[in-house]
Motif scaffolding. Structure first.
Motif, PDB file in Angstrom:
ATOM      1  N   ARG A  13       1.003  -0.925   0.093  1.00 62.04           N
ATOM      2  CA  ARG A  13       0.180  -0.041   0.056  1.00 62.04           C
ATOM      3  C   ARG A  13       1.122   1.024   0.242  1.00 62.04           C
ATOM      4  O   ARG A  13       1.500   1.389   0.760  1.00 62.04           O
ATOM      5  CB  ARG A  13      -1.106  -0.129   1.746  1.00 62.04           C
ATOM      6  CG  ARG A  13      -1.746   1.381   1.799  1.00 62.04           C
ATOM      7  CD  ARG A  13      -3.092   1.362   2.230  1.00 62.04           C
ATOM      8  NE  ARG A  13      -3.925   0.437   1.884  1.00 62.04           N
ATOM      9  CZ  ARG A  13      -4.671   0.598   1.281  1.00 62.04           C
ATOM     10  NH1 ARG A  13      -5.105   1.211   0.645  1.00 62.04           N
ATOM     11  NH2 ARG A  13      -6.076  -0.636   0.749  1.00 62.04           N
ATOM     12  N   THR A  29       1.065   5.511   0.433  1.00 59.01           N
ATOM     13  CA  THR A  29       0.228   6.487   0.899  1.00 59.01           C
ATOM     14  C   THR A  29       0.878   7.640   0.207  1.00 59.01           C
ATOM     15  O   THR A  29       2.278   8.124   0.880  1.00 59.01           O
ATOM     16  CB  THR A  29      -0.751   6.171   2.424  1.00 59.01           C
ATOM     17  OG1 THR A  29      -1.285   4.951   2.324  1.00 59.01           O
ATOM     18  CG2 THR A  29      -0.473   8.030   2.798  1.00 59.01           C
ATOM     19  N   GLU A  56      -4.195   7.093  -0.927  1.00 58.04           N
ATOM     20  CA  GLU A  56      -3.812   5.728  -1.262  1.00 58.04           C
ATOM     21  C   GLU A  56      -4.032   4.281  -2.621  1.00 58.04           C
ATOM     22  O   GLU A  56      -4.962   4.858  -3.320  1.00 58.04           O
ATOM     23  CB  GLU A  56      -4.345   4.947  -0.066  1.00 58.04           C
ATOM     24  CG  GLU A  56      -4.052   5.887   1.255  1.00 58.04           C
ATOM     25  CD  GLU A  56      -4.423   5.085   2.228  1.00 58.04           C
ATOM     26  OE1 GLU A  56      -5.714   4.470   1.997  1.00 58.04           O
ATOM     27  OE2 GLU A  56      -4.484   5.130   4.094  1.00 58.04           O
ATOM     28  N   GLU A  76      -2.421   0.302  -4.220  1.00 58.41           N
ATOM     29  CA  GLU A  76      -2.534  -0.903  -3.596  1.00 58.41           C
ATOM     30  C   GLU A  76      -1.168  -1.195  -5.197  1.00 58.41           C
ATOM     31  O   GLU A  76      -1.883  -0.793  -6.188  1.00 58.41           O
ATOM     32  CB  GLU A  76      -3.291  -1.658  -3.819  1.00 58.41           C
ATOM     33  CG  GLU A  76      -3.903  -2.210  -2.744  1.00 58.41           C
ATOM     34  CD  GLU A  76      -3.085  -2.061  -1.354  1.00 58.41           C
ATOM     35  OE1 GLU A  76      -2.773  -2.935  -1.625  1.00 58.41           O
ATOM     36  OE2 GLU A  76      -3.475  -2.318  -0.213  1.00 58.41           O
TER      37      GLU A  76
END
Length: 289
Positions: free
Chosen positions: A248, A250, A260, A262
């Motif tokens: 992840r 951010t 954010e 993935e």
């Protein structure tokens, strides 16, 4: 807190090129602040060695090779051992401290002392400072703060204070707190107000290099350690805070905007580490999702 080896004049020149600070090298508070902030913005926080199953070396020559001359970063023991060596070479007095990371903890005593911080004193100045270039969290110090309880300090856009907390030991327990900004509501009609949040707790008991060697090995190799299981990488610039936690990513902008996403796999993770964090992942490294 003796080091394994000392920094040469060439090492110091390379360090100051790495952090982009060609200015005067004096043992005063202004220099301490400038070098502290420049270090954090230039050298990323990362735990790739523990993820690879290796405890990072804290020897001076290895720190210079990795964090200064190489396209790598490190975690708290590496950053603060390097920073302490540089400060001593400039003429500061530096004491290593051991801290309990207490972010989100109900009881401080439930957390072990696994973080390294520094107490720094400048010649002729009676005021000691808490310095820390290796705390991998959004509430980290960007500039050192005077060791003064209760007062609020603002540095490079962040707000901190030091307070005392009760505990069983004979030494005063200091707690570094960061002010969390107001947040937009997820379900409610009004924003969630900001608050002071404890980051870590420490006493002024001196820690030695041998202490950090033991803790460093434990944190890097213990299978239950969060640093040995997944990548945790942080980079701070003047306008954003970038964090990779596992897969992840951010990004927190200076205006508080948070995005954010993935990452899709190891290839993208390597690309992001290279392009966004400035980290060259060693060959043969497998990065878990």
């Amino acid at each position: 807190m003796p080091e394994t080896g000392q920094f040469t004049p060439d090492d110091l020149d390379a360090y100051f090129r790495r952090i982009g600070r060609p200015g005067a090298r004096r043992a005063d508070v202004e220099t301490l602040r400038d070098v502290h902030l420049a270090h954090i913005r230039a050298i990323p926080f990362e735990n790739i060695d523990p993820v690879r199953g290796t405890a990072p070396s804290l020897a001076a020559a290895d720190l210079i090779a990795k964090l200064v001359r190489g396209r790598r970063g490190g975690y708290c023991y590496e950053h603060n051992t390097l920073f302490a060596g540089v400060l001593r070479a400039l003429g500061f007095r530096v004491t290593g401290l051991g801290a309990r990371v207490v972010v989100g903890a109900e009881r401080f005593e439930d957390r072990p002392r696994t973080h390294m911080a520094l107490l720094v004193e400048a010649p002729g100045d009676p005021q000691p400072y808490l310095a820390d270039v290796g705390f991998g969290a959004p509430g980290a110090l960007l500039e050192p703060v005077p060791l003064t309880p209760g007062a609020e300090f603002r540095g490079a856009g962040r707000r901190h204070r030091l307070v005392h907390a009760p505990h069983r030991g004979p030494l005063k327990l200091w707690v570094l707190e960061a002010y969390g900004p107001e947040k937009e509501p997820e379900d409610g009609p009004a924003p969630v107000p900001g608050a002071w949040q404890a980051q870590y707790a420490f006493t002024l008991e001196p820690f030695e290099h041998a202490d950090y060697e033991v803790i460093n090995w434990h944190v890097a190799t213990n299978p239950r350690s969060p640093f040995s299981r997944r990548p945790y990488v942080q980079r701070v610039t003047s306008d954003r805070h970038l964090l990779l936690d596992g897969s992840r990513l951010t990004e927190t902008r200076a205006d508080g905007t948070v995005t954010e996403r993935e990452l899709t796999g190891e290839a993208e993770t390597r690309r992001v580490l290279d392009e966004e964090f400035g980290i060259a992942v060693p060959e043969g490294t497998t990065l878990p999702a």
